[in-house]
Every structure is written in C-alpha cells, then in structure tokens.
Design a protein around this motif. Structure first.
Motif: not given
Ligand SMILES: *Cc1c(COP(=O)(O)O)cnc(C)c1O
Length: 236
Positions: A42, A210, A228, A234
């Motif tokens: 995303k 993460s 991330s 992001r």
């Molecule tokens: C954004 C998101 C992630 C990834 O999050 P990070 O902390 O950047 O790894 C995983 N699962 C969902 C549902 C998300 O919205």
C-alpha cells in the motif's frame, strides 16, 4: 538514495526477513514448514514493487481497492494480489477475480456480495475470516465467539471458499500479550478444523506484521504480511 542503493536495500530487507522467518520456525520446532511472505505494498509505487518482485516476492498485499485495480493492470501477470484491508461491499465488483485471497471477510453482507459477484463471473473466491481477537474498538473483524456462528451462516454460499483466519494484533511492545493474541487465533483454527465443515479449510493462518511476525510464526502463523520492514516507512 540512488535507485541502485534503494534496490539493494529492498532486496537486503527481504533476505533478512526470510532469514528471520527461518529462525522463528526453527525456534518453535517447525523447521521445514512454509510461511508465505506477503509484501504489503500500500502506497508503494510500481518501481519499488518491481524491485521486490525481482528479489523474489510473489505475493503482494493491498488495503484499498483502487490501488489493486491500478496495480493489477500494470503487474497483474507477475504477482498475486491479496486484499488485506477493510472491504466495502460496493467496491467488491471492482476487484472480483483479481485477488488470490481476500483476508478481510467480517460480515454477512460482504459474504453475500462476494458470493453473488463470484457466481456472475463463474469463479470461486478464496477468503479468510478476519477476527478481532483483542476486541479493539478501532478494528474490524468478528469476535472469537462469533466465528462458528458466522461460518454456519455462510456455508451455503458456494462461490466463496473459506481457507483460514486472519488477525491484526494490537500495536504494542508487550510480547507476551501479542503471543496470547496469536495463540488464541491458532486455537480457534484448530477447533474449526475438528468440525470438518464441508467446503471449508483452515489452510492459512494470516498473522504477523513488521512489528510482530516472528512471534506470530512461533505461535503457528503460515502467512505474514510485512510492509515497512521491506519498503521503509510509508508516506501517506
Ligand atoms: C499495513 C498493513 C500491514 C503491514 O504493516 P507493517 O507494519 O508495515 O508491516 C499488514 N496487515 C495489514 C492488514 C495492513 O493494513
């Protein structure tokens, strides 16, 4: 950072995460098990996604239907799309047939719409049930004690197929609390398995991001969604 430098770091991050996944499996006596790494893309642009694909990523996760549509047109032949975010019923038609797996089925109206649109397209759509294990107000998902009733309500919908469960753990540094959240989801999936519902499987347990994917794997996850730690912070 230069393109080359950034590329190296995306690749390096992916290699590091794969190594961490291997270590978490070893630590929990699951050596040799597979954990699918979904790169959460995303807000990430196509160039950087392509760099991740070159570094071996085969599945990407998105939380908005318009980003899936845009990116599907550009790289849909190269990579599998996972819808991991809240899905509005009126957006289903835009992504039907474009996803490998939808991780966020959390209500009957959405199940019916997915089934209807899948039927029209002559496909069966694979889904996970999103469970709000920690019952956080700010998050979507079924409560743990609602899941069995929900399954019984949607079993008649034959153009969607439940393949497992997903949860988003609270953002906290409290490792033992996180462990309990993941353990609860694992137990729930084992309980569902024993019931042998027709047309339903518990192949996937999508848990771990993460901040917490290693703990999630130690508690039985076989699908982690990492953003991330691969692409950096992001920019919204
Ligand atoms: C954004 C998101 C992630 C990834 O999050 P990070 O902390 O950047 O790894 C995983 N699962 C969902 C549902 C998300 O919205």
């Amino acid at each position: 950072m230069t393109t080359e430098g950034r590329k190296i770091s995306i690749e390096k991050n992916i290699l590091q995460i794969k190594e961490n996944i291997g270590n978490a499996l070893k630590k929990s006596g699951r050596e040799g098990d597979e954990v699918q790494l979904i790169a959460v893309t995303k807000t990430v642009d196509i160039n950087r996604i392509n760099e991740a694909i070159e570094a071996g990523i085969t599945s990407i996760g998105e939380n908005r239907t318009n980003e899936i549509e845009e990116k599907y047109n550009l790289i849909g032949s190269k990579v599998d799309f996972h819808m991991i975010g809240h899905l509005q019923t009126n957006k289903v038609k835009n992504i039907i047939g474009k996803t490998k797996l939808i991780h966020s089925l959390d209500r009957i109206s959405l199940a019916k719409e997915l089934d209807k649109r899948s039927k029209r397209n002559n496909i069966v759509t694979d889904v996970l049930l999103q469970v709000n294990v920690a019952e956080e107000e700010s998050k979507f998902g079924l409560k743990v004690d609602e899941v069995l009733y929900f399954i019984e309500d949607i079993l008649e919908l034959t153009n969607i197929r439940v393949r497992g469960l997903m949860t988003i753990a609270p953002y906290t540094e409290d490792r033992s609390y996180l462990r309990n959240v993941f353990r609860s989801l694992y137990k729930l999936s084992e309980d569902i398995k024993t019931r042998n519902y027709e047309g339903l499987s518990m192949d996937y347990l999508s848990m771990g991001m993460s901040n917490d994917y290693e703990i999630a794997i130690e508690e039985g996850s076989n699908m982690v969604r990492v953003g991330s730690s691969i692409f950096g912070k992001r920019n919204y």
